[in-house]
Write an enzyme that holds these catalytic residues in place. Structure first.
Site, PDB file in Angstrom:
ATOM      1  N   ASP A 178       9.192  13.758   1.095  1.00 50.84           N
ATOM      2  CA  ASP A 178       7.903  13.706   1.148  1.00 50.84           C
ATOM      3  C   ASP A 178       7.732  12.757   0.081  1.00 50.84           C
ATOM      4  OD1 ASP A 178       5.050  14.006   0.543  1.00 50.84           O
ATOM      5  OD2 ASP A 178       5.139  15.889   0.392  1.00 50.84           O
ATOM      6  N   ASN A 233       7.013   2.325   4.353  1.00 51.11           N
ATOM      7  CA  ASN A 233       6.358   2.394   5.312  1.00 51.11           C
ATOM      8  C   ASN A 233       5.283   3.643   5.498  1.00 51.11           C
ATOM      9  OD1 ASN A 233       5.671   2.055   8.383  1.00 51.11           O
ATOM     10  ND2 ASN A 233       6.900   3.756   8.569  1.00 51.11           N
ATOM     11  N   SER A 283       1.551  -3.181   4.158  1.00 51.14           N
ATOM     12  CA  SER A 283      -0.107  -3.249   4.056  1.00 51.14           C
ATOM     13  C   SER A 283      -0.516  -3.042   5.387  1.00 51.14           C
ATOM     14  CB  SER A 283      -0.305  -4.468   3.252  1.00 51.14           C
ATOM     15  OG  SER A 283      -1.628  -4.433   3.000  1.00 51.14           O
ATOM     16  N   TYR A 289      -9.167   3.657   2.986  1.00 52.78           N
ATOM     17  CA  TYR A 289      -7.627   2.935   3.556  1.00 52.78           C
ATOM     18  C   TYR A 289      -7.380   1.814   3.154  1.00 52.78           C
ATOM     19  CZ  TYR A 289      -4.319   1.662   6.930  1.00 52.78           C
ATOM     20  OH  TYR A 289      -3.011   1.121   7.121  1.00 52.78           O
ATOM     21  N   LYS A 316      -4.505  -0.091   0.812  1.00 55.05           N
ATOM     22  CA  LYS A 316      -3.549  -1.227   1.121  1.00 55.05           C
ATOM     23  C   LYS A 316      -3.950  -2.694   0.166  1.00 55.05           C
ATOM     24  CE  LYS A 316      -1.387   0.676   4.128  1.00 55.05           C
ATOM     25  NZ  LYS A 316       0.136   1.033   3.885  1.00 55.05           N
TER      26      LYS A 316
END
Length: 287
Positions: A62, A89, A140, A154, A158
């Site tokens: 995790d 990732n 990203s 979100y 990124k």
């Protein structure tokens, strides 16, 4: 772009149970490399799906748990002796107007997408620094280059990954370590499934024409995205084996088009506001 024919590499890939992560695992193994695949769930399940490949080691991780990250990195070295390529990732999407998202929803998205990435990076970099070699690849998004309605939170995670990677590239270069941030466009993965995408329960009607339209679009486009995850994985193999990898790699014609549109608009704004932009220096430095 040149590609090295060096010996096989050892990969450490987070979020490896599906989507981009799983495809990159498969491609790296097919290329003859060794892979440490980090997953949140059962490790035996992924190993079985990949026929218990001897070049594969699956570990539970995790990414929000820094101690787990350090333990997993240590296991990787114990198994394969080194880590050559880190692929950060693991992450998930949050579809929401900026105002709609609760504080906890925002914190959770950053906890996984940014702080989780940092946990793993801090765990792996001491190994790479000792080796004086390695390549950190952070994933990203096109949403990390240019904002979309409904993806502000979100996208901001990124945008953070973009900035972190640029700084890493500068800091790590003298140590023989590369850093690349990859910005994929819309690829046909599970990203828009309920298992990967969180939608806020709070919906504000005033955003119906912007975020509401994006919610409908996300449902309609799911599994119809233009990008091929298998081809993306092959691009990662080329990237990891390149002699001089780039700091930025855009993947997908949609990403390239969005980037070109943003830079053109920025240039127009710079030209329109040139006198204001250049008029804020002290008089003793103004030319």
């Amino acid at each position: 772009m040149t590609t090295s024919k060096a010996a096989s590499k050892v990969w450490f890939i987070t979020g490896a149970s599906r989507g981009f992560g799983l495809e990159i695992v498969k491609a790296a193994l097919a290329a003859g490399d060794k892979v440490v695949a980090a997953v949140r769930g059962e490790t035996e399940q992924l190993a079985g799906r990949l026929e218990n490949d001897p070049n594969l080691f699956v570990t539970r991780l995790d990414v929000t748990d820094e101690n787990q990250a350090k333990e997993a990195a240590g296991q990787a070295v114990d198994r394969f002796g080194r880590i050559d390529v880190l692929v950060n990732n693991a992450g998930y999407g949050l579809l929401s107007a900026v105002e709609e998202a609760t504080g906890e929803e925002v914190k959770r998205n950053f906890e996984v997408n940014v702080f989780g990435l940092l946990n793993v990076t801090r765990a792996v970099l001491p190994i790479m620094r000792e080796q004086r070699s390695g390549h950190v690849i952070n994933i990203s998004s096109v949403g990390g280059l240019s904002a979309y309605a409904g993806w502000g939170i979100y996208g901001s995670t990124k945008f953070a990954v973009e900035g972190l990677t640029e700084a890493l590239a500068l800091e790590l270069a003298p140590l023989g370590i590369y850093a690349t941030v990859v910005a994929p466009g819309f690829f046909r993965t599970e990203f828009l499934d309920t298992t990967s995408l969180t939608r806020t329960a709070n919906v504000i009607d005033d955003y119906a024409d912007t975020v509401g339209e994006m919610r409908s679009f996300a449902t309609q486009v799911n599994k119809k995205q233009p990008g091929d995850p298998v081809k993306l994985a092959h691009a990662f193999i080329r990237l990891a084996h390149a002699d001089r990898p780039p700091v930025h790699l855009l993947l997908g014609t949609d990403t390239l088009a969005r980037y070109n549109e943003k830079t053109a608009n920025l240039q127009q704004d710079n030209e329109a506001w040139y006198d204001v932009i250049t008029g804020t220096d002290h008089d003793d430095v103004a030319q």
